[in-house]
Design a protein around this motif. Structure first.
Motif, short mmCIF file in Angstrom:
data_model
loop_
_atom_site.label_atom_id
_atom_site.label_comp_id
_atom_site.label_asym_id
_atom_site.label_seq_id
_atom_site.Cartn_x
_atom_site.Cartn_y
_atom_site.Cartn_z
N VAL A 1 0.86 -1.18 0.00
CA VAL A 1 0.00 0.00 0.00
C VAL A 1 0.90 1.23 0.00
CG1 VAL A 1 -1.75 1.31 1.24
CG2 VAL A 1 -1.87 -1.19 1.21
N ALA A 2 0.65 2.16 -0.91
CA ALA A 2 1.48 3.36 -1.02
C ALA A 2 0.91 4.51 -0.20
CB ALA A 2 1.59 3.77 -2.49
N ILE A 3 1.81 5.40 0.23
CA ILE A 3 1.41 6.67 0.83
C ILE A 3 1.99 7.78 -0.01
CG2 ILE A 3 1.54 8.20 2.83
CD1 ILE A 3 1.71 5.89 4.65
N LEU A 4 1.09 8.60 -0.57
CA LEU A 4 1.49 9.76 -1.37
C LEU A 4 1.02 11.00 -0.63
CD1 LEU A 4 2.51 11.11 -4.01
CD2 LEU A 4 0.26 10.61 -5.01
N VAL B 1 -3.60 3.02 -2.48
CA VAL B 1 -2.76 4.19 -2.26
C VAL B 1 -3.50 5.18 -1.37
CG1 VAL B 1 -3.54 5.27 -4.43
CG2 VAL B 1 -1.42 6.05 -3.35
N ILE B 2 -2.77 5.73 -0.41
CA ILE B 2 -3.31 6.77 0.47
C ILE B 2 -2.78 8.11 -0.03
CG2 ILE B 2 -3.35 7.66 2.84
CD1 ILE B 2 -2.84 4.76 3.78
N VAL B 3 -3.67 9.04 -0.34
CA VAL B 3 -3.26 10.33 -0.89
C VAL B 3 -3.73 11.46 0.02
CG1 VAL B 3 -3.25 9.51 -3.27
CG2 VAL B 3 -5.31 10.56 -2.36
N PRO C 1 -2.72 -1.51 -13.21
CA PRO C 1 -3.73 -2.59 -13.15
C PRO C 1 -3.90 -3.22 -11.77
CG PRO C 1 -1.74 -3.32 -14.29
CD PRO C 1 -1.61 -1.84 -14.11
N ASN C 2 -2.88 -3.14 -10.91
CA ASN C 2 -2.98 -3.76 -9.58
C ASN C 2 -3.77 -2.90 -8.60
OD1 ASN C 2 -1.14 -6.16 -9.93
ND2 ASN C 2 0.29 -4.51 -10.45
N LEU C 3 -3.88 -1.62 -8.89
CA LEU C 3 -4.50 -0.67 -7.96
C LEU C 3 -6.01 -0.87 -7.91
CD1 LEU C 3 -3.35 1.65 -6.21
CD2 LEU C 3 -3.99 3.23 -8.03
N ARG C 4 -6.53 -1.02 -6.69
CA ARG C 4 -7.97 -1.23 -6.57
C ARG C 4 -8.65 -0.27 -5.59
NH1 ARG C 4 -6.17 -6.03 -3.53
NH2 ARG C 4 -7.02 -5.97 -1.38
N GLN C 5 -7.84 0.44 -4.77
CA GLN C 5 -8.49 1.32 -3.78
C GLN C 5 -7.67 2.58 -3.53
OE1 GLN C 5 -9.72 -0.52 -0.13
NE2 GLN C 5 -10.56 1.36 0.70
N ILE C 6 -8.39 3.67 -3.24
CA ILE C 6 -7.78 4.94 -2.86
C ILE C 6 -8.36 5.38 -1.52
CG2 ILE C 6 -7.53 7.38 -3.43
CD1 ILE C 6 -7.74 6.67 -6.35
N VAL C 7 -7.48 5.83 -0.63
CA VAL C 7 -7.91 6.44 0.62
C VAL C 7 -7.44 7.89 0.61
CG1 VAL C 7 -7.72 6.43 3.14
CG2 VAL C 7 -7.73 4.26 1.88
N THR C 8 -8.36 8.83 0.77
CA THR C 8 -7.98 10.25 0.78
C THR C 8 -7.95 10.77 2.22
OG1 THR C 8 -10.29 10.93 0.50
CG2 THR C 8 -8.96 10.68 -1.49
N THR D 1 -12.46 5.87 -0.47
CA THR D 1 -12.95 6.17 0.87
C THR D 1 -12.04 7.23 1.48
OG1 THR D 1 -13.67 5.20 2.97
CG2 THR D 1 -11.57 4.41 2.09
N THR D 2 -12.48 7.78 2.60
CA THR D 2 -11.68 8.80 3.29
C THR D 2 -10.99 8.19 4.50
OG1 THR D 2 -13.49 9.47 4.74
CG2 THR D 2 -13.32 10.59 2.58
N PHE D 3 -9.97 8.87 4.98
CA PHE D 3 -9.26 8.39 6.16
C PHE D 3 -10.18 8.39 7.37
CE2 PHE D 3 -6.01 8.69 9.56
CZ PHE D 3 -5.22 7.60 9.19
N ALA D 4 -11.07 9.39 7.44
CA ALA D 4 -12.03 9.44 8.55
C ALA D 4 -12.92 8.21 8.53
CB ALA D 4 -12.87 10.72 8.45
N ALA D 5 -13.35 7.79 7.33
CA ALA D 5 -14.18 6.59 7.22
C ALA D 5 -13.40 5.34 7.58
CB ALA D 5 -14.73 6.49 5.80
#
Length: 602
Positions: free
Chosen positions: A60-63, A108-110, A127-134, A150-154
């Motif tokens: 899982v990436a953190i950007l 990835v968390i952005v 192609p491997n990426l399936r979810q984003i957390v903002t 989804t959001t970090f709060a969620a």
């Protein structure tokens, strides 16, 4: 106790539950996250990833820029057995795509909309990426096709619900963790070509945090101001040092607000890179130059006293009483004001990422700010050596930290071995074999020497050595550092590969040049006039000749050109840790470099 990052964090969180773990500026004021609050959020993040089907070992990436959610998400992922892939927020969309694909990240968390827009541009190519957390809330209509959002709060809310329903899965992941388990793939900053992913384990980070913290005397009473990117391994391990000993980290808003944030936080420790200390020193000297003659003389007298005291202390000797009496006066009249720029409570600073000028370390030591220069690489988690209280040698990067060995190869390359050394490069087995000896030694790519007391001195990067047309090898960094000792030179980059003499690209200290121009009666309307002035070039040529006279004749600067713009991260010339991207600089200034070597006879 198992040597795991999670074990150290939860132990400190339980021991220092009501103490500040993190501080971050929100709406104009710093807010605090206690260790208990951080622990709860870490567990919620971990529980969320487990409950939503992320398997141990997934990447899982953190950007994101530095902010409180960064270390919380990091330890949450590690608690869930995931692998954190940090990404510099300054990278472009194609660079980010390369890292996401090379590491096969599934989420990835952005941080911001700006960072999310980069992901939007490349989502179809990952192609491997399936979810984003903002980390920040975004408009409801913001959708990237094919990706769950989804959001970090969620994440925290759902994680809390998952824990309330069943805590067992998280406990099982924590219990199953092993010291050799991968916790992060850290991509090198890529000064040449595509970056490689350095695989680092619990043991790598945990052993290094423990050893480095003990070397400089970090403990629970410390507060540090963080501004280096958490994407970089140095700032990352500093955070683990802080978590290990129960100290506090406050995040600077930006490098531009560093001075203001220093006053607000009043840190006891500060970790920086040489460029930051150079800028602070330059500002101090410029301010003194504008004072009345009496104040300038007072500063010079105080500095001489401070340097005399420093010489005694470096050698482990007690200064004579008369000298100490003068030093107390110098401290009250001058040095206290200098230290106030750092908030007034600084006990020490650490410098890493690039060589610190010997003269700079001596200056700060003289005014009462001990800078412990260290050395390491991403591949060594990163600390190999560091100066420390009662064991400092200006111009060296100190002695090895506990558990680490260093030896010098026949060609002068520094080799390092210990529990902090990476297991290899992700997806690059051939590069791993080249970097790691079967006996566990890491080929650092740096050239250096060990003295009889075990202090290591770095003389240059093996790959950055300039080979002249006559076969002579020139190490650029010592010469560049010598040039930066001038009050008129901010940055210097040596050039001369395959040439018969050495030349330099120089970004001058324009305010200092303006003062010099007025003193010499040189007419100018703006900085660009000074860069093109024949008289100014003549004065600087004399300065450069003086500064490099101790080097071999073939190493001395024959020609130079003045740059009108500073080399920065924004214009692509510096890495996120402010090192020169020499390949980029050579390309960007190819025309100026060609002109420096256009005439063969000098």
């Amino acid at each position: 106790m198992r040597n795991l990052l999670t074990t150290h964090f939860y132990d400190s969180a339980n021991r220092y539950s009501s103490k500040a773990a993190l501080k971050e500026k929100v709406n104009g004021a710093y807010r605090t996250v206690t260790y208990q609050e951080m622990k709860e959020r870490v567990q919620q993040v971990a529980a969320y990833f487990i409950a939503t089907g992320f398997a141990a070992g997934e990447r899982v990436a953190i950007l994101s820029e530095n902010r409180s959610e960064w270390p919380i998400a990091d330890m949450g992922m590690i608690s869930a057995g995931l692998v954190n892939v940090p990404i510099y927020p300054t990278l472009t969309a194609p660079q980010i795509a390369y890292i996401l694909n090379d590491s096969a990240c599934t989420a990835v968390i952005v941080s911001t909309r700006y960072q999310l827009e980069k992901i939007q541009k490349i989502a179809r190519d990952c192609p491997n990426l399936r979810q984003i957390v903002t980390l920040e809330n975004l408009p409801d209509d913001w959708v990237i096709e094919g990706l769950a959002q989804t959001t970090f709060a969620a994440v925290l809310t759902q994680g809390e619900a998952a824990l309330a329903q069943q805590a067992g899965p998280l406990e099982q992941r924590l219990a199953a963790a092993k010291e050799e388990d991968l916790v992060s793939i850290v991509y090198t900053s890529g000064t040449t070509g595509n970056p490689k992913g350095v695989m680092l384990s619990h043991q790598n980070f945990a052993s290094n945090a423990k050893a480095a913290g003990a070397a400089v005397g970090f403990d629970y009473t410390h507060t540090t101001l963080s501004f280096l990117p958490l994407s970089h391994v140095l700032e990352r391990v500093v955070n683990y040092v802080i978590q290990y000993c129960g100290a506090t980290v406050a995040y600077a808003e930006s490098i531009d607000t560093l001075a203001q944030n220093m006053q607000e936080i009043q840190p006891t420790a500060f970790i920086g890179v040489p460029r930051v200390f150079e800028k602070i020193h330059s500002r101090i000297i410029q301010n003194i130059a504008q004072e009345k003659p009496l104040k300038r003389k007072l500063f010079q007298w105080a500095l001489e006293i401070g340097e005399q005291v420093a010489d005694y202390r470096i050698r482990g000797l007690v200064p004579p009483p008369l000298l100490m009496g003068k030093h107390r006066l110098a401290d009250r009249l001058v040095f206290e004001k200098v230290r106030a720029r750092f908030g007034g409570h600084l006990r020490f600073a650490v410098s890493g990422g690039a060589p610190l000028m010997k003269e700079l370390a001596r200056f700060f030591f003289a005014v009462g700010i001990e800078i412990y220069e260290g050395y390491g690489l991403t591949e060594s988690s990163p600390v190999i050596c560091i100066n420390r209280p009662h064991a400092i040698r200006f111009g060296s990067v100190g002695q090895v930290v506990d558990g680490v060995e260093v030896q010098i190869a026949e060609d002068g390359e520094i080799l390092a071995r210990g529990p902090n050394i990476m297991s290899g490069y992700f997806n690059h087995p051939e590069a791993s074999v080249e970097a790691l000896h079967p006996d566990g030694w890491l080929y650092t790519g740096d050239i250096g020497e060990l003295d009889e007391e075990g202090f290591l001195r770095i003389t240059d990067r093996k790959k950055e050595i300039i080979v002249m047309s006559n076969g002579k090898n020139v190490a650029p960094q010592p010469i560049e550092n010598a040039l930066k000792a001038s009050p008129y030179i901010e940055q210097a980059v040596l050039v001369g590969n395959n040439q018969k003499y050495m030349a330099a690209l120089i970004y001058p200290n324009y305010p200092a040049l303006e003062t010099l121009a007025r003193e010499q009666g040189i007419q100018f309307n703006q900085d660009h006039d000074l860069a093109r002035s024949t008289q100014m070039h003549r004065l600087l040529k004399s300065e450069i000749t003086q500064l490099t006279e101790t080097f071999a004749r073939y190493e001395q600067i024959k020609k130079f050109t003045l740059l009108e713009n500073e080399l920065t991260q924004e214009n692509g010339c510096l890495t996120p840790t402010l090192k020169f991207k020499r390949r980029v600089i050579n390309q960007k200034y190819a025309e100026q470099i060609a002109q420096l070597f256009a005439i063969a006879s000098v």
